[in-house]
Design an enzyme around this catalytic site. Sequence first.
Site, PDB file in Angstrom:
ATOM      1  CE  LYS A 115      -4.450  -1.627   1.640  1.00 57.26           C
ATOM      2  NZ  LYS A 115      -5.502  -1.524   2.658  1.00 57.26           N
ATOM      3  CE  LYS A 197      -8.703 -11.882  -3.599  1.00 60.01           C
ATOM      4  NZ  LYS A 197      -8.305 -11.754  -2.196  1.00 60.01           N
ATOM      5  CE  LYS A 200     -13.025  -4.213  -1.832  1.00 64.43           C
ATOM      6  NZ  LYS A 200     -13.760  -4.409  -0.603  1.00 64.43           N
TER       7      LYS A 200
END
Length: 334
Positions: A115, A197, A200
């Site tokens: 992140k 994966k 979203k």
Amino acid sequence: MLNGEKVLFSGMQATGNLTLGNYLGALKNWVTLSDEYTCLYCVVDEHSITVRQDPATLRKRARALLNLYIAAGLDPEKNILYYQSHVSGHAELAWILNCFTYMGELNRMTQFKDKSAKHADNINAGLFTYPVLMAADILLYQADVVPVGIDQMQHLELTRDLAQRFNAVYGDVFTVPEAYIGKVGAKIMSLQDPAKKMSKSDENPNASIYLMDDPDTIMRKFKRAVTDSEGHVAYREEQPGISNLMSIYSAVTGKSMDEIEREFDGRGYGEFKTAVGESVVDLLTPLQARWKELDADKAYVDGIIKNNAERANYMAQKTLRKVQKKVGFPEKVR
Ligand code: TRP
């Protein structure tokens, strides 16, 4: 344990639109688990602000996620469905746990590294101590089990370490939680790049089925899903595209891979993709209808929000008071 049942805690962030992957990989299992455990399912809005959010959008998405929990079949009487920010104990316990967490431990967290690379302009202290807040979420309710994906295992390990460290100093204060790794917690991959994966936050809208996609969109996305030129419906590691579609079909219908192979023996990918798309439309149509009802019934959902936050708060306060006493905070004068 609470009333003879083990306590389960899990949470999701209300950032981005939830996908079929979130549903089949997590939410669907949450519903099954709710028969067996006393469950708290949290909308972790405090975690969300570690990355800059538009306030109105965050509020809207948090509400949408809570409605989705209910629409997916989580009973708000049996389970505790609530916003993290409505229970101040999360932040209060996180502060205390911060004082028991080493910089070196947090420096090793792979999600923090990922992140910080992604948000290099905003590497804030909240992003760094994100796992401590997560530990507080879990320990606050003396949770026995925590269903998490593999990407959250490192955070859960830290939670266990913190619980044990605290208990070693102050006696048995926290339940040391176990990870719950689902039996068939289906891992759903991107429809456009089956090595990744389903996410979203994918930029390519064709890569993910969103839970609120309409039937035409769903059918179109499955028709465009990446497969291969071999053309037979069989599960093979080296053909992740078709295998992913089979995983989806299996998770939705409950059919085994063998059954699916037999069902589509000698039929092409086109027919199979149509069947997968239809099964997903059938799955999502009632869920979407229920979600829309909830979205329209503000008073009913407000009632749930109020009542569930109170129930969570009651449990949280019990642990928090115990912890505050242990570390030496003075008793409140009443
Ligand atoms: N960090 C988790 C995620 O991004 C969400 C989360 C926050 C969570 N607190 C939790 C999950 C406690 C399980 C238990 O997926």
